[in-house]
Each structure stands twice: as C-alpha cells, then as structure tokens.
Design a protein around this motif. Structure first.
Motif, PDB file in Angstrom:
ATOM      1  N   ILE A 393       0.837  -1.201   0.000  1.00 51.03           N
ATOM      2  CA  ILE A 393       0.000   0.000   0.000  1.00 51.03           C
ATOM      3  C   ILE A 393       0.873   1.252   0.000  1.00 51.03           C
ATOM      4  CG2 ILE A 393      -1.701   1.327   1.307  1.00 51.03           C
ATOM      5  CD1 ILE A 393      -2.834  -1.319   2.343  1.00 51.03           C
ATOM      6  N   ILE A 394       1.912   1.251   0.835  1.00 51.16           N
ATOM      7  CA  ILE A 394       2.798   2.412   0.939  1.00 51.16           C
ATOM      8  C   ILE A 394       3.507   2.665  -0.390  1.00 51.16           C
ATOM      9  CG2 ILE A 394       4.894   3.261   2.056  1.00 51.16           C
ATOM     10  CD1 ILE A 394       3.885   1.805   4.613  1.00 51.16           C
ATOM     11  N   GLU A 395       3.872   1.589  -1.079  1.00 45.51           N
ATOM     12  CA  GLU A 395       4.581   1.730  -2.358  1.00 45.51           C
ATOM     13  C   GLU A 395       3.725   2.393  -3.431  1.00 45.51           C
ATOM     14  OE1 GLU A 395       5.942  -2.171  -3.328  1.00 45.51           O
ATOM     15  OE2 GLU A 395       7.454  -2.196  -1.715  1.00 45.51           O
ATOM     16  N   THR A 396       2.414   2.375  -3.247  1.00 49.98           N
ATOM     17  CA  THR A 396       1.541   3.042  -4.221  1.00 49.98           C
ATOM     18  C   THR A 396       1.537   4.549  -4.034  1.00 49.98           C
ATOM     19  OG1 THR A 396      -0.438   2.902  -2.818  1.00 49.98           O
ATOM     20  CG2 THR A 396       0.027   1.013  -4.275  1.00 49.98           C
ATOM     21  N   GLY A 397       2.211   5.025  -2.973  1.00 48.61           N
ATOM     22  CA  GLY A 397       2.255   6.461  -2.712  1.00 48.61           C
ATOM     23  C   GLY A 397       1.213   6.939  -1.732  1.00 48.61           C
ATOM     24  N   GLU A 398       0.498   6.007  -1.111  1.00 50.19           N
ATOM     25  CA  GLU A 398      -0.545   6.389  -0.146  1.00 50.19           C
ATOM     26  C   GLU A 398       0.108   6.836   1.170  1.00 50.19           C
ATOM     27  OE1 GLU A 398      -3.678   6.789  -0.176  1.00 50.19           O
ATOM     28  OE2 GLU A 398      -4.254   5.952  -2.120  1.00 50.19           O
ATOM     29  N   ASP A 399      -0.078   8.109   1.517  1.00 50.63           N
ATOM     30  CA  ASP A 399       0.374   8.606   2.810  1.00 50.63           C
ATOM     31  C   ASP A 399      -0.757   8.433   3.806  1.00 50.63           C
ATOM     32  OD1 ASP A 399       2.997   9.235   2.505  1.00 50.63           O
ATOM     33  OD2 ASP A 399       2.639  11.293   1.880  1.00 50.63           O
ATOM     34  N   ASN A 400      -0.971   7.210   4.229  1.00 51.19           N
ATOM     35  CA  ASN A 400      -2.080   6.887   5.119  1.00 51.19           C
ATOM     36  C   ASN A 400      -1.528   6.534   6.493  1.00 51.19           C
ATOM     37  OD1 ASN A 400      -3.955   4.685   6.392  1.00 51.19           O
ATOM     38  ND2 ASN A 400      -5.248   5.781   4.931  1.00 51.19           N
ATOM     39  N   ALA A 401      -1.966   7.278   7.508  1.00 52.27           N
ATOM     40  CA  ALA A 401      -1.426   7.076   8.849  1.00 52.27           C
ATOM     41  C   ALA A 401      -1.725   5.677   9.372  1.00 52.27           C
ATOM     42  CB  ALA A 401      -2.005   8.130   9.795  1.00 52.27           C
ATOM     43  N   GLU A 402      -2.909   5.173   9.086  1.00 49.93           N
ATOM     44  CA  GLU A 402      -3.280   3.876   9.640  1.00 49.93           C
ATOM     45  C   GLU A 402      -2.390   2.754   9.114  1.00 49.93           C
ATOM     46  OE1 GLU A 402      -7.073   0.828  10.163  1.00 49.93           O
ATOM     47  OE2 GLU A 402      -7.337   2.714   9.077  1.00 49.93           O
ATOM     48  N   VAL A 403      -2.040   2.807   7.833  1.00 48.60           N
ATOM     49  CA  VAL A 403      -1.219   1.729   7.292  1.00 48.60           C
ATOM     50  C   VAL A 403       0.181   1.764   7.906  1.00 48.60           C
ATOM     51  CG1 VAL A 403      -0.317   2.899   5.234  1.00 48.60           C
ATOM     52  CG2 VAL A 403      -0.657   0.450   5.204  1.00 48.60           C
ATOM     53  N   LEU A 407       1.716  -1.263  10.039  1.00 47.90           N
ATOM     54  CA  LEU A 407       3.031  -1.775   9.668  1.00 47.90           C
ATOM     55  C   LEU A 407       3.974  -1.724  10.866  1.00 47.90           C
ATOM     56  CD1 LEU A 407       5.173  -2.723   7.640  1.00 47.90           C
ATOM     57  CD2 LEU A 407       5.528  -0.314   7.006  1.00 47.90           C
ATOM     58  N   GLY A 408       3.983  -0.581  11.572  1.00 44.46           N
ATOM     59  CA  GLY A 408       4.856  -0.447  12.739  1.00 44.46           C
ATOM     60  C   GLY A 408       4.547  -1.465  13.813  1.00 44.46           C
ATOM     61  N   TRP A 409       3.272  -1.740  14.030  1.00 46.42           N
ATOM     62  CA  TRP A 409       2.889  -2.715  15.049  1.00 46.42           C
ATOM     63  C   TRP A 409       3.324  -4.126  14.642  1.00 46.42           C
ATOM     64  CZ3 TRP A 409       2.322  -3.338  19.825  1.00 46.42           C
ATOM     65  CH2 TRP A 409       1.564  -4.372  20.383  1.00 46.42           C
ATOM     66  N   MET A 410       3.145  -4.465  13.373  1.00 47.89           N
ATOM     67  CA  MET A 410       3.577  -5.792  12.915  1.00 47.89           C
ATOM     68  C   MET A 410       5.098  -5.926  12.961  1.00 47.89           C
ATOM     69  SD  MET A 410       0.915  -6.817   9.834  1.00 47.89           S
ATOM     70  CE  MET A 410       1.099  -5.306   8.896  1.00 47.89           C
ATOM     71  N   GLN A 411       5.812  -4.856  12.639  1.00 49.30           N
ATOM     72  CA  GLN A 411       7.271  -4.888  12.756  1.00 49.30           C
ATOM     73  C   GLN A 411       7.697  -5.076  14.203  1.00 49.30           C
ATOM     74  OE1 GLN A 411       7.816  -1.116  10.815  1.00 49.30           O
ATOM     75  NE2 GLN A 411       8.570  -2.034   8.908  1.00 49.30           N
ATOM     76  N   PHE A 412       6.991  -4.443  15.121  1.00 49.28           N
ATOM     77  CA  PHE A 412       7.267  -4.632  16.545  1.00 49.28           C
ATOM     78  C   PHE A 412       7.058  -6.093  16.944  1.00 49.28           C
ATOM     79  CE2 PHE A 412       5.340  -4.979  20.800  1.00 49.28           C
ATOM     80  CZ  PHE A 412       6.391  -4.531  21.591  1.00 49.28           C
TER      81      PHE A 412
END
Length: 484
Positions: A393-403, A407-412
């Motif tokens: 999703i991020i690679e599509t250029g979406e600056d979406n806070a929720e994603v 992502l940060g939570w899954m990385q944690f």
C-alpha cells in the motif's frame, strides 16, 4: 538558689508562650488562579495533570462547585462517563440545583444509555433554567432515543425559542426532511456556514459536517418529489452516518408510504438494521423484507450482522453465504463473513475472504486496509503476508497514517524494533491524534527500556483515547511501569 529557680521558670513560661503563638499560614491561592492554570492544560489535552489539580482544588475549596464542574467536563470530553457522573454528582452535593451540574449529569447518563434517568434530569434543567444554552437540545436528543419523535421536535423548537442552537436546527431539519423537504432545507440553510463571535455562538464543526451531508442528500428533491422517495433517501443517508433513531423515523415514514413490495423490501431491510442498532427487535422486519424481495441480498446481509453481533455465528455465516450468492460483487458481505469466520477461529478462510473483498473492489484502499488490520490485530502471518501487504500500500504512494501504524505494530511483533519506531513515528507525523499509533509507540519504547518516554506516551493515550480500548490498556501499562 531560689532566685535561679524562679529565673528558669520565667524563661520556661516565656518559651512556652512563644510556642503557643500561631504560626502564620501561607496565603491560600485564589481559585481563579487555579482555574487559570488548568485552562492551558485542557487546551493541550493534558487532562491527567488538569484532573490532579482540580481534585486538589475540590478539597481545598469545599464550598464551591467550580473545580468539580470542570472535572466533569473533562471526563465528558474523554468519554469517561462514570467518572463524569461522579464529578457532577459531587458538584450537586454542594449545590443541589446547580443547572450546569445537572446538565452535565444528564449528558453522562445519556451516554451510558440511561435515557429514562437522563430525561428526568433534562426536564428538571429546562423547567428551572430554560435559558441554559443547549438544555432543550439535550432534552430533544434524549426524546429521540426514546423514539418520542414529536416530543423531540417540540423540545428542539423550544430550544430555538430560548437560545438559538445550530444543533437544534439540524435535528429539526432531519425530522422534517421525510415529511417536508422545503422546511428541512430552510432549517439547514439557516445554520450559519461561517464561524461567529463570541466563541460560544460558533457552529460546531460536526454540525457543519452534518448540515452539508443532509443538504447533499436533499438537493435532488423538491416539494413536488414523492414523499416516499425523500423519506427513503433520508433514512438510508442517516443509517450510513449511524444516526439510528432519526433513521428509524425517516424509514418508518417511507415504509408507511411504500407503493410496491419490491421497493418496500429495501426500506424494511434498512429499517430493521436501524432498529437493531438502536437495541430494538428487528428479526420480523428482516423476514418481511426477504419475503417481499427474495432476490435481494440486503435483508440477508443486515440480518446476518444482527445475528453475528448476538453471537449466533453459524446462523450468521449461512445468511452471509446466501447473500454472496445473490450479490457476489458486494465487498461488504465478504467482510462480514470474514469477521464471522475469524470469530470462529478459522483464520485461513477469513484471510481468503478479506482478499476477495479487496479483489472485487479492484484494490480499493479501504478494503486493503481491512486486510492489513486483520493480519495486525490477529497476529496472523505477519512476516509472510501482513508486512508485505502494508508495504505494498505504501509503495503506491498512499500517505495513510493507519497503514504506517499497522506496519509499525507488525514490525514490533516480528522483532524489528528500529523499523517499528520509524513507521509509528511516520504514522503520528501524518495524524498526531491516531491513538492506536501512540499506544503502539509506547509499547515499542518500553520494550527498548525507554521507560520515561513510554510513560509519557501511555499518559497521552489515557488523556486522548475516547474509544476506551487503548485507554484501559495504557492505564494498566502505566500501573505496571510505576510499580517497577
């Protein structure tokens, strides 16, 4: 010898007398100064600090209700209804008939769904202080949830007679729309579009949003439009913004004026959903809707939602599957079935359904986010599927806070702590009030031993989370940290 004894006694009595002289107490800080210190804290939503000061002030100034009123208002802003109720009750113990305290208590009761009690308090307030801003509006809102629509309308009219309130104008428009579109438009257009002075007379942002939404709903209609069509459109629009009693009012009018069974089927389905969300019986309406139009997926979909929330997962699953057969391109049905399968513990099937929902919408961001949230919240296939889905999703250029948050939570959870902090801070840069990201950042900071920073983030969550979910978690985490 005797003289020395007398001399010592005189010195003793002198010292004793000096000890009995009262020591001057420091001057008590004026209450106005205390309240002035609280205001910037409230403006910055540093509610925890404000609450501490106000609780101390409540004890220091036992004759006044002001600290307790402010305390109750903070708890209302935080959606901590029981604590708000307690604060306003303590204020009323000091001044039994204080109208602002009574109004605050009524609000706290209303948001706990204690509508009968709230009604009694609002009636007392409006009888004793009819000029209190918003009092009749509060009374009208409570009548709405009791489905006493004519009493609600009269309360809103009384509000305008005593003190013009844009919220009351909006409610009157919503009640009028299914019956008289011209009157509804008049009410909506009377709501000022720009902010006014003084500040207390400004139109709240949420009222402006509702005004614009209802205006857009009614624009296609005129006074010559069929009443059933206006009522139906109004009711469905109100369902979509979850204003359940008003939706019930509009859809009931549409149902009473429906000319064909097929048209009535859709109305009955939405009406049943609105009633169910209001805590009223609805199964018979879903059944009537299904009989009226057996080819419609809508009654099955809404009945499935009702049953799933009642815990009847097998029955809900069967209805959702029937609905998909009738409407295979409806992504919302896939989502409801996916949630049902997840509740049953069948995560692989739930995953496939979330993926299907995204596919039938050609990758709509909303449905992609639901898939990523499924991975993150369930802790399911994070490394192989969840993180790649968020990164895509991020690679599509979406600056979406929720994603970024997910992502940060899954990385944690996967142990990539440095990457996790980068993602979570990006989420908060995009949306500083995203409470879930702030809670996840606090967990990340704590795991890295940065306890003071973690405490500060947990406290922000406690102050700002109005959902209650992350606030309760953060309170437990703060207690655990403070016990170390």
């Amino acid at each position: 010898m005797f003289g020395k004894i007398v001399q010592k006694l005189l010195i003793f009595f002198l010292l004793a007398g000096l000890a009995c002289v009262p020591v001057p107490r420091p001057a008590q800080e004026p209450l106005s100064f205390v309240l002035d210190r609280v205001e910037p804290l409230v403006a910055e939503r540093r509610y925890g600090e404000a609450i501490t000061i106000l609780e101390e002030a409540g004890q220091t100034y036992p004759e006044t209700v002001l600290p307790l009123l402010k305390l109750g208002q903070i708890y209302l802003a935080q959606h901590r209804w029981l604590l708000a109720e307690d604060a306003f009750n303590r204020a009323l113990a000091r001044d039994l008939d204080h109208p602002v305290a009574m109004a605050g208590l009524a609000e706290a009761l209303f948001y706990q769904n204690r509508f009968g009690e709230a009604l009694e308090v609002w009636q007392e307030v409006t009888a004793a202080q009819p000029q209190l801003p918003g009092a009749f509006t509060g009374l009208g809102r409570t009548y709405l949830w009791l489905f006493e629509f004519e009493a609600a309308r009269q309360a809103f009219l009384n509000q305008l007679a005593h003190y013009v309130d844009p919220a009351a104008q909006w409610y009157l428009a919503a009640l009028a729309a299914p019956l008289d579109v011209s009157t509804a438009m008049d009410y909506l257009q009377a709501i000022p579009a720009t902010t006014a002075q003084p500040a207390e007379r400004q139109t709240p942002a949420d009222v402006l949003t509702r005004r614009d939404y209802l205006l857009a709903t009614l624009v296609p209609f005129t006074s010559q439009s069929p009443q059933v069509e206006v009522a139906k459109a109004t009711g469905i629009a109100l369902v979509q913004v979850q204003l359940w009693p008003l939706a019930v009012h509009a859809l009931t009018i549409a149902h009473e004026n429906s000319k064909t069974e097929a048209a009535d089927a859709e109305v009955l389905a939405f009406l049943g959903h609105a009633l169910a969300q209001s805590g009223r019986p609805a199964l018979d309406l879903f059944e009537q809707a299904q009989k009226a139009d057996p080819d419609s997926a809508l009654p099955l979909y809404f009945q499935g939602i009702y049953l799933r929330r009642q815990g009847a997962l097998k029955a809900a699953e069967a209805l959702f599957k029937q609905a998909i057969e009738l409407d295979p391109e409806n992504a919302a049905i896939y989502i409801e079935l996916a949630q049902t399968k997840a509740q049953q513990g069948n995560l692989s099937v739930a995953e496939a359904l979330y993926i299907a929902s995204a596919e039938v919408t050609d990758g709509d961001l909303q449905f992609q986010l639901l898939l990523v949230r499924f991975y993150a919240e369930r802790g399911y296939r994070i490394d192989e599927a969840g993180i790649p889905a968020a990164e895509a999703i991020i690679e599509t250029g979406e600056d979406n806070a929720e994603v970024y948050d997910l992502l940060g939570w899954m990385q944690f959870l996967s142990g990539a702590l440095t990457d996790s902090e980068v993602s979570l801070r990006q989420a908060l840069e995009l949306e500083p009030d995203l409470t879930s990201a702030r809670y996840h950042l606090a967990r990340q900071l704590e795991s890295r031993g940065q306890f003071d920073l973690a405490r500060a983030e947990y406290q922000r969550v406690v102050d700002r989370d109005t959902s209650g979910y992350f606030r309760e978690q953060a309170l437990k985490d703060l207690q655990r940290l403070n016990a170390k």
